[in-house]
Enzyme design. Structure first.
Site, PDB file in Angstrom:
ATOM      1  N   HIS A 196      49.371  61.007  57.938  1.00 42.24           N
ATOM      2  CA  HIS A 196      50.605  60.889  57.161  1.00 42.24           C
ATOM      3  C   HIS A 196      51.325  62.231  57.172  1.00 42.24           C
ATOM      4  O   HIS A 196      50.777  63.251  56.738  1.00 42.24           O
ATOM      5  CB  HIS A 196      50.295  60.475  55.720  1.00 42.24           C
ATOM      6  CG  HIS A 196      51.522  60.140  54.931  1.00 42.24           C
ATOM      7  ND1 HIS A 196      52.269  58.996  55.157  1.00 42.24           N
ATOM      8  CD2 HIS A 196      52.158  60.803  53.921  1.00 42.24           C
ATOM      9  CE1 HIS A 196      53.289  58.964  54.325  1.00 42.24           C
ATOM     10  NE2 HIS A 196      53.251  60.049  53.567  1.00 42.24           N
ATOM     11  N   SER A 222      58.449  59.099  54.407  1.00 40.60           N
ATOM     12  CA  SER A 222      57.630  58.503  53.358  1.00 40.60           C
ATOM     13  C   SER A 222      58.497  57.807  52.305  1.00 40.60           C
ATOM     14  O   SER A 222      59.261  56.903  52.639  1.00 40.60           O
ATOM     15  CB  SER A 222      56.719  59.568  52.759  1.00 40.60           C
ATOM     16  OG  SER A 222      55.655  58.987  52.053  1.00 40.60           O
ATOM     17  N   ASP A 224      47.842  55.931  59.633  1.00 34.14           N
ATOM     18  CA  ASP A 224      48.401  56.597  58.446  1.00 34.14           C
ATOM     19  C   ASP A 224      47.603  56.209  57.201  1.00 34.14           C
ATOM     20  O   ASP A 224      47.511  55.026  56.860  1.00 34.14           O
ATOM     21  CB  ASP A 224      49.867  56.189  58.277  1.00 34.14           C
ATOM     22  CG  ASP A 224      50.617  57.045  57.274  1.00 34.14           C
ATOM     23  OD1 ASP A 224      50.022  57.418  56.242  1.00 34.14           O
ATOM     24  OD2 ASP A 224      51.802  57.325  57.509  1.00 34.14           O
TER      25      ASP A 224
END
Length: 435
Positions: A372, A215, A343
């Site tokens: 995610h 991320s 996502d």
């Protein structure tokens, strides 16, 4: 309860494309760090390995060269029933119900050149269990994440089981890392990762260094690799659920159910800030401390604190100049990017597919589902390691083995000729820069 931070950004569903891999084209000017390894792997690759599996989208200038790394049993992406029926369900399930392995850490607080501090969590006993030339893996968690996150610990244990030394890089204020100046970290700031990589390299000068980021950590990692370009001391890197384009990410972050993630991340940022609020007393300037302390969204926190700390005119200016999508074209080390098409925090439409396709050092794998930081699929689903872990480890082991083989071949050539013929190995060595 096991926990995991969500990271940074937002969603968009698009139809999955099943592409065959392009033929490798070498760079036209300089040789990349991976040029020798790539040529060897491409020459040895059987024709039958033209793609991984129809469940995956695979593109990238290095796709053909990296294919031998992946073991067929890992490759089909089969989402776990029910959990993966919805991208939000999968994201939240992984965050709250994935198992949290028990790991004992030894913390090292590293003082940065600006008097800030980060915390490096090494696995206890590694110095005793592994030789000094064991490969070192640096892990970069997502926004507000650290060594206590489930996805970090699962990856850590997998790498360690293969004989790798692992260290978790907890950014300022994350993972209970100390904050010693009136500045946190951001998507734009690469000073800390530069100093961490240099510090780890100096500690283990005989080891090859690798890094994995998730991320926001992935965004920072890719920006760092692009910034360093031909001087990058890492031997390889992996980017997971990277938001890539923060402008696109921010656009989607405020839509529908994504507001839940936005508020959760803002709340985590506010908690970190409040623990260190005294550092910001009477700071003046454009800072809006009340807004940062009570932010209801990540954007509000960035408006009140982050963009001012790092000298940006606006939040949009900060996002625009902090996106790792612009860094792909400058990557010269092996880079694997893994994304989920659905996502909800890192939008598929933000993936820089064209630049990845053109770069002979990069490869992209996109799974049809995964949410995610989810990827609830594979042999350990639903509570164990995410599907990506064995894929990442296959890739890293492939790079390390190739480097060791090349080093051995060079040593044999030196002995055969009776001279020091190490110049050809220059691009395969980890470069350590002393301050």
């Amino acid at each position: 309860m096991a926990r995991a931070t969500f990271g940074f950004a937002t969603p968009l569903s698009a139809s999955i494309r099943h592409l065959t891999h392009p033929h490798f084209t070498p760079p036209h000017s300089k040789h990349s760090h991976f040029s020798t390894l790539r040529a060897t792997a491409t020459a040895a690759m059987p024709d039958s390995s033209s793609k991984l599996h129809p469940s995956l989208e695979v593109v990238g200038g290095a796709a053909e060269a990296f294919l031998p790394a992946f073991k067929p049993p890992h490759l089909p992406y089969v989402p776990y029933p029910f959990v993966a029926s919805n991208r939000h369900t999968e994201t939240i399930f992984a965050a709250f119900f994935r198992s949290l392995p028990d790991v004992r850490f030894r913390r090292e607080c590293l003082r940065a050149s600006d008097d800030g501090a980060v915390a490096l969590d090494w696995v206890s006993g590694d110095d005793r269990d592994f030789p000094s030339n064991s490969p070192v893996l640096i892990l970069l968690p997502g926004l507000t994440g650290g060594s206590g996150d489930t996805y970090v610990r699962h990856m850590l244990l997998r790498a360690r089981s293969k004989g790798w030394r692992v260290v978790v890089f907890n950014s300022r204020g994350c993972g209970n890392s100390p904050v010693t100046t009136a500045q946190f970290y951001s998507a734009s700031f690469l000073g800390d990762i530069s100093e961490v990589v240099e510090h780890v390299g100096n500690r283990y000068p005989r080891a090859n260094l690798y890094a994995v980021g998730w991320s926001l950590g992935a965004n920072i990692l890719v920006r760092y690799v692009g910034q360093e370009s031909f001087s990058c001391p890492l031997a390889g890197a992996v980017s997971l659920c990277n938001p890539f384009n923060l402008i696109i990410a921010d656009e989607d972050f405020h839509k529908g159910f994504n507001n839940v993630y936005d508020k959760a991340l803002a709340n985590s940022l506010c908690k970190i800030f409040r623990r260190h609020a005294l550092l910001f007393e009477d700071i003046g300037g454009e800072f809006n401390i009340p807004l940062a302390a009570n932010a209801k969204s990540v954007r509000e926190f960035d408006e009140g604190l982050t963009r001012v700390s790092f000298g940006f005119k606006s939040v949009d200016d900060y996002y625009s100049n902090s996106s790792s999508s612009d860094s792909i074209k400058n990557v010269t080390i092996p880079l694997l990017c893994i994304q989920a098409e659905n996502d909800p925090i890192a939008p598929s439409r933000g993936i820089p597919r064209e630049d990845i396709q053109k770069n002979p050092n990069c490869m992209l794998i996109v799974t049809p589902k995964g949410g995610h930081l989810g990827w609830v699929a594979g042999a350990e689903a639903p509570l164990g390691a995410p599907w990506t872990d064995p894929i990442v480890m296959d890739f890293l082991l492939h790079l390390e083995q190739a480097r060791l083989s090349s080093a051995a071949s060079s040593a044999n050539l030196k002995d055969f000729n009776g001279i020091d013929n190490t110049q050809s190995l220059h691009q395969l060595e980890v470069q350590i820069h002393t301050p």
